[in-house]
Design a protein around this motif. Structure first.
Motif, PDB file in Angstrom:
ATOM      1  N   LEU A  85       0.816  -1.213   0.000  1.00 21.62           N
ATOM      2  CA  LEU A  85       0.000   0.000   0.000  1.00 21.62           C
ATOM      3  C   LEU A  85       0.847   1.260   0.000  1.00 21.62           C
ATOM      4  O   LEU A  85       0.391   2.315  -0.446  1.00 21.62           O
ATOM      5  CB  LEU A  85      -0.931   0.007   1.211  1.00 21.62           C
ATOM      6  CG  LEU A  85      -2.286  -0.692   1.069  1.00 21.62           C
ATOM      7  CD1 LEU A  85      -2.111  -2.190   0.802  1.00 21.62           C
ATOM      8  CD2 LEU A  85      -3.137  -0.498   2.300  1.00 21.62           C
ATOM      9  N   ARG A  86       2.074   1.176   0.504  1.00 23.09           N
ATOM     10  CA  ARG A  86       2.940   2.352   0.522  1.00 23.09           C
ATOM     11  C   ARG A  86       3.519   2.633  -0.863  1.00 23.09           C
ATOM     12  O   ARG A  86       3.560   3.783  -1.307  1.00 23.09           O
ATOM     13  CB  ARG A  86       4.075   2.131   1.515  1.00 23.09           C
ATOM     14  CG  ARG A  86       3.602   1.802   2.937  1.00 23.09           C
ATOM     15  CD  ARG A  86       4.745   1.286   3.789  1.00 23.09           C
ATOM     16  NE  ARG A  86       5.321   0.063   3.215  1.00 23.09           N
ATOM     17  CZ  ARG A  86       6.350  -0.585   3.735  1.00 23.09           C
ATOM     18  NH1 ARG A  86       6.921  -0.134   4.843  1.00 23.09           N
ATOM     19  NH2 ARG A  86       6.811  -1.675   3.152  1.00 23.09           N
ATOM     20  N   LYS A  87       3.946   1.582  -1.563  1.00 19.85           N
ATOM     21  CA  LYS A  87       4.511   1.746  -2.902  1.00 19.85           C
ATOM     22  C   LYS A  87       3.451   1.759  -3.993  1.00 19.85           C
ATOM     23  O   LYS A  87       3.753   2.070  -5.152  1.00 19.85           O
ATOM     24  CB  LYS A  87       5.509   0.625  -3.178  1.00 19.85           C
ATOM     25  CG  LYS A  87       6.688   0.591  -2.209  1.00 19.85           C
ATOM     26  CD  LYS A  87       7.622  -0.560  -2.529  1.00 19.85           C
ATOM     27  CE  LYS A  87       8.778  -0.616  -1.561  1.00 19.85           C
ATOM     28  NZ  LYS A  87       9.706  -1.760  -1.841  1.00 19.85           N
ATOM     29  N   ARG A  88       2.235   1.353  -3.631  1.00 15.66           N
ATOM     30  CA  ARG A  88       1.113   1.345  -4.569  1.00 15.66           C
ATOM     31  C   ARG A  88       1.379   0.435  -5.774  1.00 15.66           C
ATOM     32  O   ARG A  88       1.044   0.776  -6.915  1.00 15.66           O
ATOM     33  CB  ARG A  88       0.783   2.760  -5.062  1.00 15.66           C
ATOM     34  CG  ARG A  88       0.341   3.699  -3.966  1.00 15.66           C
ATOM     35  CD  ARG A  88       0.255   5.135  -4.464  1.00 15.66           C
ATOM     36  NE  ARG A  88      -0.272   6.012  -3.451  1.00 15.66           N
ATOM     37  CZ  ARG A  88      -1.531   6.442  -3.388  1.00 15.66           C
ATOM     38  NH1 ARG A  88      -2.385   6.062  -4.310  1.00 15.66           N
ATOM     39  NH2 ARG A  88      -1.937   7.241  -2.429  1.00 15.66           N
ATOM     40  N   LYS A  89       1.985  -0.705  -5.538  1.00 11.66           N
ATOM     41  CA  LYS A  89       2.272  -1.617  -6.649  1.00 11.66           C
ATOM     42  C   LYS A  89       2.429  -3.040  -6.131  1.00 11.66           C
ATOM     43  O   LYS A  89       2.502  -3.283  -4.918  1.00 11.66           O
ATOM     44  CB  LYS A  89       3.530  -1.185  -7.391  1.00 11.66           C
ATOM     45  CG  LYS A  89       4.803  -1.290  -6.576  1.00 11.66           C
ATOM     46  CD  LYS A  89       6.025  -0.902  -7.394  1.00 11.66           C
ATOM     47  CE  LYS A  89       7.322  -1.069  -6.605  1.00 11.66           C
ATOM     48  NZ  LYS A  89       8.507  -0.724  -7.414  1.00 11.66           N
ATOM     49  N   ASN A  90       2.486  -3.959  -7.073  1.00 11.97           N
ATOM     50  CA  ASN A  90       2.691  -5.368  -6.766  1.00 11.97           C
ATOM     51  C   ASN A  90       4.175  -5.610  -6.482  1.00 11.97           C
ATOM     52  O   ASN A  90       5.052  -5.235  -7.268  1.00 11.97           O
ATOM     53  CB  ASN A  90       2.223  -6.211  -7.946  1.00 11.97           C
ATOM     54  CG  ASN A  90       2.510  -7.681  -7.789  1.00 11.97           C
ATOM     55  OD1 ASN A  90       3.058  -8.313  -8.686  1.00 11.97           O
ATOM     56  ND2 ASN A  90       2.176  -8.258  -6.649  1.00 11.97           N
ATOM     57  N   ILE A  91       4.467  -6.235  -5.326  1.00 12.21           N
ATOM     58  CA  ILE A  91       5.860  -6.473  -4.960  1.00 12.21           C
ATOM     59  C   ILE A  91       6.264  -7.929  -5.152  1.00 12.21           C
ATOM     60  O   ILE A  91       7.467  -8.222  -5.210  1.00 12.21           O
ATOM     61  CB  ILE A  91       6.131  -6.053  -3.501  1.00 12.21           C
ATOM     62  CG1 ILE A  91       5.249  -6.844  -2.530  1.00 12.21           C
ATOM     63  CG2 ILE A  91       5.932  -4.558  -3.335  1.00 12.21           C
ATOM     64  CD1 ILE A  91       5.591  -6.594  -1.069  1.00 12.21           C
ATOM     65  N   TYR A  92       5.291  -8.844  -5.259  1.00  7.25           N
ATOM     66  CA  TYR A  92       5.648 -10.244  -5.481  1.00  7.25           C
ATOM     67  C   TYR A  92       4.427 -10.989  -6.009  1.00  7.25           C
ATOM     68  O   TYR A  92       3.286 -10.702  -5.611  1.00  7.25           O
ATOM     69  CB  TYR A  92       6.137 -10.910  -4.199  1.00  7.25           C
ATOM     70  CG  TYR A  92       7.011 -12.121  -4.454  1.00  7.25           C
ATOM     71  CD1 TYR A  92       8.375 -11.982  -4.661  1.00  7.25           C
ATOM     72  CD2 TYR A  92       6.461 -13.396  -4.512  1.00  7.25           C
ATOM     73  CE1 TYR A  92       9.180 -13.074  -4.906  1.00  7.25           C
ATOM     74  CE2 TYR A  92       7.267 -14.503  -4.761  1.00  7.25           C
ATOM     75  CZ  TYR A  92       8.620 -14.331  -4.958  1.00  7.25           C
ATOM     76  OH  TYR A  92       9.421 -15.426  -5.211  1.00  7.25           O
TER      77      TYR A  92
END
Length: 533
Positions: free
Chosen positions: A436-443
């Motif tokens: 939610l902080r980076k607003r993207k899929n991390i894995y």
């Protein structure tokens, strides 16, 4: 004087004179033959056809004839027809056709055409009107279309009042109970802000404390999760089971099935306590209240309703309002609100105590399948058949995030206890982790060989997450590096739901094979007790 008497001197002079008379040998170079310039051949003059009084037919007879094959002629005809169809489509889309279905029916009636055909929908009816108008224009009956248009404008002007005020429609769906919704949002804000502050302070303290080793604790939790084994298996109902949910103290387990019944089981021996005939159609989900004051069970069904029950099977509240069958449901962490997801493309927020609808939230383009709440209570996340996961701020009603990445419908969603990770499971067999902080899929975890039916984080610290799938298995994954921890293989059919106790010591799974399976960690009690701050 005699010749013999000539002196040598005279003979030498004579030889010199003779040598002077002889020609001297000179190197002779043969001459090069000159290049003869060959004139270019003369250009034949262009013949000029003399004028004649012959007919064009005579000229055609003199010229060579080219025979076109039947296949070439058919190909040319098809090409010409395709070009004409393309031009007609372009002209058809340029024609102004009314968008209101009543206006479409009225124009069809004026054109003496049937206003509807058997099984015809609104868009199909509008396309039929467009083709009729295009045909009339191509036939040269443009005056008929203009006269119908003028008649419609005249009728609209006659029906319109003289002093009509312009109505501005809102871009959102207004709530029926704005005062109750305002109070609910204020209560959610006052409830979530202290919890968020406590969570952040605890995370900061654990990070700065030299005695805290977060990596070691995570590794210990993963090692403990590796020890999960099948502890108990029980037949849950006569038809496939759809969902399960532990009570807050883990003393009870509620299950839902396609019979429409809700069964409540005592733990850890999985003994049937009560059977609630909750719905006439199949039950799609069940959820236990997160409060310890009293065991409350909420059920959702394909009959478009959700109901609230106590552990004795008494009906407390019925939540009516959805226009299509329900998917998953979830309690707000405060226990005062219930969220329901439906195939009518909306999710709704209900007041548990009064049964009133507080919020009807639109935003998905297709059916909404699942919903969950943030551990602080400030956010809600929904997912559905449009392959999107949306995050909503309950305090303002805004959609703050929309996660795109799945290529098929998203069926499971869960917030991590750390507050900033969100897990989703989809029909594309992937479990994706969003920050939610980076607003993207991390894995992205290629978790199963079939669709993922549900995703749940371990509710205490979020050290691992569990996924259930239609490949008859459930799986545990590390939340640190997202590596596989354990495969829970025991069901003989599609696994439809799972739940984890608050202490992380037991996992319940239900499947289409009608069985409930309880998975427990086999470590010693001292090792199993996870540190609680």
């Amino acid at each position: 004087m005699d010749m013999a008497e000539e002196s040598p001197k005279e003979r030498g002079r004579e030889s010199e004179s003779e040598s002077e008379r002889l020609p001297v040998a000179v190197a002779v170079v043969p001459p090069i033959a000159p290049i003869v310039a060959v004139p270019p051949p003369p250009i034949a003059p262009i013949p000029i056809r003399p004028p004649s009084s012959s007919t064009p037919a005579d000229h055609d007879d003199d010229e060579p004839k080219y025979v076109v094959s039947e296949a070439s002629r058919q190909a040319k005809d098809r090409h010409d027809k395709a070009v004409q169809d393309l031009l007609l489509k372009r002209r058809a889309f340029a024609i102004a056709v009314p968008t209101n279905d009543s206006a479409v029916r009225s124009r069809l009636r004026r054109l003496c055409e049937p206003i509807t055909l058997f099984g015809e929908r609104e868009m199909e009816r509008r396309d039929r009107l467009r083709s009729i108008m295009l045909r009339l224009e191509a036939d040269g009956n443009l005056h008929l279309l203009l006269s119908i248009h003028d008649a419609e404008e005249a009728d609209a002007a006659a029906a319109q009042p003289e002093e009509e005020q312009q109505v501005q429609y809102p871009f959102f769906t207004e709530a029926d109970l704005p005062d109750d919704l305002l109070k609910a949002r204020l209560h959610i804000a006052l409830y979530s802000l202290p919890r968020a502050k406590t969570r952040l302070e605890r995370a900061t303290r654990r990070r700065d404390d030299p005695d805290e080793d977060l990596d070691k604790e995570a590794d210990m939790a993963v090692e403990q999760a590796q020890a999960f084994v099948l502890d108990c298996s029980e037949i849950g109902d006569a038809r496939p089971l759809s969902a399960c949910s532990f009570s807050k103290d883990a003393n009870y387990l509620a299950t839902s099935s396609w019979t429409g019944c809700i069964n409540i089981w005592s733990m850890p021996n999985v003994k049937l306590v009560s059977t609630i005939p909750a719905h006439k159609e199949r039950a799609t989900d069940v959820a236990c209240s997160p409060t310890e004051m009293k065991l409350l069970v909420a059920s959702a069904s394909a009959d478009r309703t959700a109901k609230l029950w106590d552990n004795n099977g008494n009906l407390l509240t019925t939540f009516k309002g959805h226009l299509d069958r329900l998917g998953r449901i979830a309690f707000h962490p405060s226990g005062k609100y219930l969220g329901t997801a439906s195939f009518d493309k909306t999710w709704r927020l209900w007041d548990v105590s009064t049964g009133k609808e507080l919020l009807l939230q639109e935003g998905h383009s297709r059916s909404v399948y699942s919903i969950c709440f943030h551990p602080d209570g400030s956010l809600a996340a929904s997912c559905g058949l449009d392959s999107l996961a949306r995050v909503w701020d309950l305090r303002t009603g805004r959609s703050i995030l929309a996660f795109e990445g799945h290529v098929k419908p998203v069926l499971g969603i869960s917030f991590s206890p750390n507050g900033y990770h969100l897990a989703t499971g989809s029909e594309d067999n992937f479990c994706r982790i969003w920050d939610l902080r980076k607003r993207k899929n991390i894995y992205s975890i290629p978790a199963h060989k079939n669709l993922i039916s549900q995703v749940k984080y371990e509710p205490q610290e979020g050290y691992f997450l569990a996924t259930s799938s239609y490949d008859t298995k459930a799986a545990l994954w590390s939340a640190k590096d997202f590596k596989p921890i354990k495969i829970l293989d025991g069901h003989e059919a599609k696994v439809t739901g799972l739940d984890i106790t608050n202490d992380g010591q037991r996992i319940a799974t239900v499947a289409h094979d009608r069985t409930i399976k309880i998975w427990s960690s086999v470590g010693s009690p001292k090792e199993n007790d996870m540190e609680i701050d």
